[in-house]
Design a protein around this motif. Structure first.
Motif, mmCIF file in Angstrom:
data_model
loop_
_atom_site.group_PDB
_atom_site.id
_atom_site.type_symbol
_atom_site.label_atom_id
_atom_site.label_comp_id
_atom_site.label_asym_id
_atom_site.label_seq_id
_atom_site.Cartn_x
_atom_site.Cartn_y
_atom_site.Cartn_z
ATOM 1 N N ILE A 118 0.847 -1.197 0.000
ATOM 2 C CA ILE A 118 0.000 0.000 0.000
ATOM 3 C C ILE A 118 0.882 1.247 0.000
ATOM 4 O O ILE A 118 0.674 2.168 -0.794
ATOM 5 C CB ILE A 118 -0.964 0.020 1.209
ATOM 6 N N ALA A 119 1.879 1.281 0.873
ATOM 7 C CA ALA A 119 2.780 2.432 0.939
ATOM 8 C C ALA A 119 3.520 2.624 -0.384
ATOM 9 O O ALA A 119 3.655 3.757 -0.871
ATOM 10 C CB ALA A 119 3.767 2.256 2.084
ATOM 11 N N GLU A 120 3.976 1.534 -0.980
ATOM 12 C CA GLU A 120 4.673 1.627 -2.270
ATOM 13 C C GLU A 120 3.739 2.094 -3.378
ATOM 14 O O GLU A 120 4.135 2.875 -4.245
ATOM 15 C CB GLU A 120 5.303 0.284 -2.625
ATOM 16 N N TRP A 121 2.493 1.612 -3.367
ATOM 17 C CA TRP A 121 1.504 2.022 -4.370
ATOM 18 C C TRP A 121 1.298 3.534 -4.290
ATOM 19 O O TRP A 121 1.306 4.231 -5.292
ATOM 20 C CB TRP A 121 0.194 1.278 -4.121
ATOM 21 N N ILE A 122 1.117 4.042 -3.067
ATOM 22 C CA ILE A 122 0.872 5.469 -2.868
ATOM 23 C C ILE A 122 2.105 6.287 -3.256
ATOM 24 O O ILE A 122 1.990 7.322 -3.932
ATOM 25 C CB ILE A 122 0.435 5.735 -1.417
ATOM 26 N N GLU A 123 3.275 5.829 -2.873
ATOM 27 C CA GLU A 123 4.515 6.528 -3.223
ATOM 28 C C GLU A 123 4.680 6.614 -4.750
ATOM 29 O O GLU A 123 5.009 7.673 -5.292
ATOM 30 C CB GLU A 123 5.699 5.792 -2.607
ATOM 31 N N THR A 124 4.419 5.518 -5.435
ATOM 32 C CA THR A 124 4.529 5.498 -6.900
ATOM 33 C C THR A 124 3.499 6.422 -7.537
ATOM 34 O O THR A 124 3.816 7.161 -8.470
ATOM 35 C CB THR A 124 4.367 4.060 -7.431
ATOM 36 N N ALA A 125 2.267 6.398 -7.034
ATOM 37 C CA ALA A 125 1.226 7.274 -7.575
ATOM 38 C C ALA A 125 1.622 8.747 -7.417
ATOM 39 O O ALA A 125 1.448 9.539 -8.342
ATOM 40 C CB ALA A 125 -0.107 7.005 -6.885
ATOM 41 N N LYS A 126 2.195 9.094 -6.270
ATOM 42 C CA LYS A 126 2.647 10.476 -6.044
ATOM 43 C C LYS A 126 3.736 10.852 -7.044
ATOM 44 O O LYS A 126 3.707 11.931 -7.623
ATOM 45 C CB LYS A 126 3.164 10.640 -4.625
ATOM 46 N N GLU A 127 4.712 9.951 -7.234
ATOM 47 C CA GLU A 127 5.816 10.209 -8.162
ATOM 48 C C GLU A 127 5.323 10.412 -9.591
ATOM 49 O O GLU A 127 5.875 11.209 -10.339
ATOM 50 C CB GLU A 127 6.822 9.061 -8.124
ATOM 51 N N LEU A 128 4.266 9.681 -9.964
ATOM 52 C CA LEU A 128 3.725 9.761 -11.314
ATOM 53 C C LEU A 128 2.646 10.834 -11.461
ATOM 54 O O LEU A 128 2.105 11.035 -12.550
ATOM 55 C CB LEU A 128 3.156 8.404 -11.736
ATOM 56 N N GLY A 129 2.320 11.501 -10.367
ATOM 57 C CA GLY A 129 1.297 12.540 -10.399
ATOM 58 C C GLY A 129 -0.109 11.994 -10.575
ATOM 59 O O GLY A 129 -0.989 12.706 -11.060
ATOM 60 N N ARG A 130 -0.316 10.780 -10.169
ATOM 61 C CA ARG A 130 -1.646 10.161 -10.293
ATOM 62 C C ARG A 130 -2.456 10.384 -9.018
ATOM 63 O O ARG A 130 -1.893 10.511 -7.930
ATOM 64 C CB ARG A 130 -1.495 8.665 -10.557
ATOM 65 N N PRO A 131 -3.781 10.400 -9.151
ATOM 66 C CA PRO A 131 -4.624 10.610 -7.966
ATOM 67 C C PRO A 131 -4.554 9.410 -7.014
ATOM 68 O O PRO A 131 -4.417 8.265 -7.451
ATOM 69 C CB PRO A 131 -6.031 10.762 -8.543
ATOM 70 N N ILE A 132 -4.655 9.719 -5.739
ATOM 71 C CA ILE A 132 -4.668 8.681 -4.705
ATOM 72 C C ILE A 132 -6.061 8.672 -4.095
ATOM 73 O O ILE A 132 -6.502 9.679 -3.535
ATOM 74 C CB ILE A 132 -3.612 8.965 -3.629
ATOM 75 N N PRO A 133 -6.775 7.561 -4.230
ATOM 76 C CA PRO A 133 -8.147 7.507 -3.703
ATOM 77 C C PRO A 133 -8.183 7.688 -2.189
ATOM 78 O O PRO A 133 -7.310 7.197 -1.475
ATOM 79 C CB PRO A 133 -8.632 6.104 -4.070
ATOM 80 N N GLU A 134 -9.189 8.395 -1.731
ATOM 81 C CA GLU A 134 -9.439 8.497 -0.293
ATOM 82 C C GLU A 134 -10.012 7.163 0.180
ATOM 83 O O GLU A 134 -10.861 6.582 -0.505
ATOM 84 C CB GLU A 134 -10.447 9.607 0.001
ATOM 85 N N PRO A 135 -9.565 6.683 1.344
ATOM 86 C CA PRO A 135 -10.167 5.452 1.868
ATOM 87 C C PRO A 135 -11.668 5.645 2.091
ATOM 88 O O PRO A 135 -12.103 6.706 2.533
ATOM 89 C CB PRO A 135 -9.449 5.238 3.198
ATOM 90 N N ARG A 136 -12.445 4.631 1.774
ATOM 91 C CA ARG A 136 -13.890 4.714 1.918
ATOM 92 C C ARG A 136 -14.345 4.529 3.354
ATOM 93 O O ARG A 136 -15.503 4.714 3.678
ATOM 94 C CB ARG A 136 -14.564 3.655 1.037
ATOM 95 N N GLY A 137 -13.442 4.091 4.208
ATOM 96 C CA GLY A 137 -13.800 3.923 5.610
ATOM 97 C C GLY A 137 -14.602 2.671 5.880
ATOM 98 O O GLY A 137 -15.379 2.633 6.819
ATOM 99 N N ARG A 138 -14.408 1.677 5.056
ATOM 100 C CA ARG A 138 -15.108 0.413 5.273
ATOM 101 C C ARG A 138 -14.264 -0.482 6.163
ATOM 102 O O ARG A 138 -13.404 -0.014 6.886
ATOM 103 C CB ARG A 138 -15.421 -0.231 3.926
ATOM 104 N N LEU A 139 -14.453 -1.767 6.097
ATOM 105 C CA LEU A 139 -13.713 -2.716 6.923
ATOM 106 C C LEU A 139 -12.209 -2.605 6.704
ATOM 107 O O LEU A 139 -11.762 -2.377 5.591
ATOM 108 C CB LEU A 139 -14.135 -4.149 6.566
ATOM 109 N N MET A 140 -11.436 -2.802 7.761
ATOM 110 C CA MET A 140 -9.989 -2.829 7.620
ATOM 111 C C MET A 140 -9.565 -4.097 6.891
ATOM 112 O O MET A 140 -8.648 -4.096 6.104
ATOM 113 C CB MET A 140 -9.300 -2.759 8.977
ATOM 114 N N TYR A 141 -10.221 -5.213 7.204
ATOM 115 C CA TYR A 141 -10.041 -6.419 6.405
ATOM 116 C C TYR A 141 -11.276 -7.280 6.548
ATOM 117 O O TYR A 141 -12.010 -7.167 7.521
ATOM 118 C CB TYR A 141 -8.765 -7.187 6.762
ATOM 119 N N ALA A 142 -11.506 -8.094 5.539
ATOM 120 C CA ALA A 142 -12.679 -8.961 5.538
ATOM 121 C C ALA A 142 -12.254 -10.374 5.244
ATOM 122 O O ALA A 142 -11.246 -10.617 4.647
ATOM 123 C CB ALA A 142 -13.678 -8.498 4.487
#
Length: 72
Positions: free
Chosen positions: A48-72
């Motif tokens: 998750i951290a790597e995905w977000i870091e890469t998205a920032k580097e590429l200038g891509r939008p990072i979705p806001e968490p929907r606030g649902r379950l942490m895991y299912a």
């Protein structure tokens, strides 16, 4: 690198892969596997951290968490 991300994680056992699979539906392509639940959940935090870091580097939008379950 912060791992206080609040994204939903779906965790399940894959007989075909002989591993636990952790998927983050809100982050396209963000998925890992691990031999135990704990290892899969630890690995997904890193990815998750790597995905977000890469998205920032590429200038891509990072979705806001929907606030649902942490895991299912």
């Amino acid at each position: 690198m912060s791992n206080d991300y609040r994204y939903e994680v779906i965790l399940y056992w894959s007989r075909r892969d002989d591993a636990y699979i952790a998927i983050v539906p809100e982050l396209a392509g963000c998925a890992v596997d691990g031999p135990t639940r704990q290892e899969a959940l630890s690995a997904v935090e890193v990815v998750i951290a790597e995905w977000i870091e890469t998205a920032k580097e590429l200038g891509r939008p990072i979705p806001e968490p929907r606030g649902r379950l942490m895991y299912a």
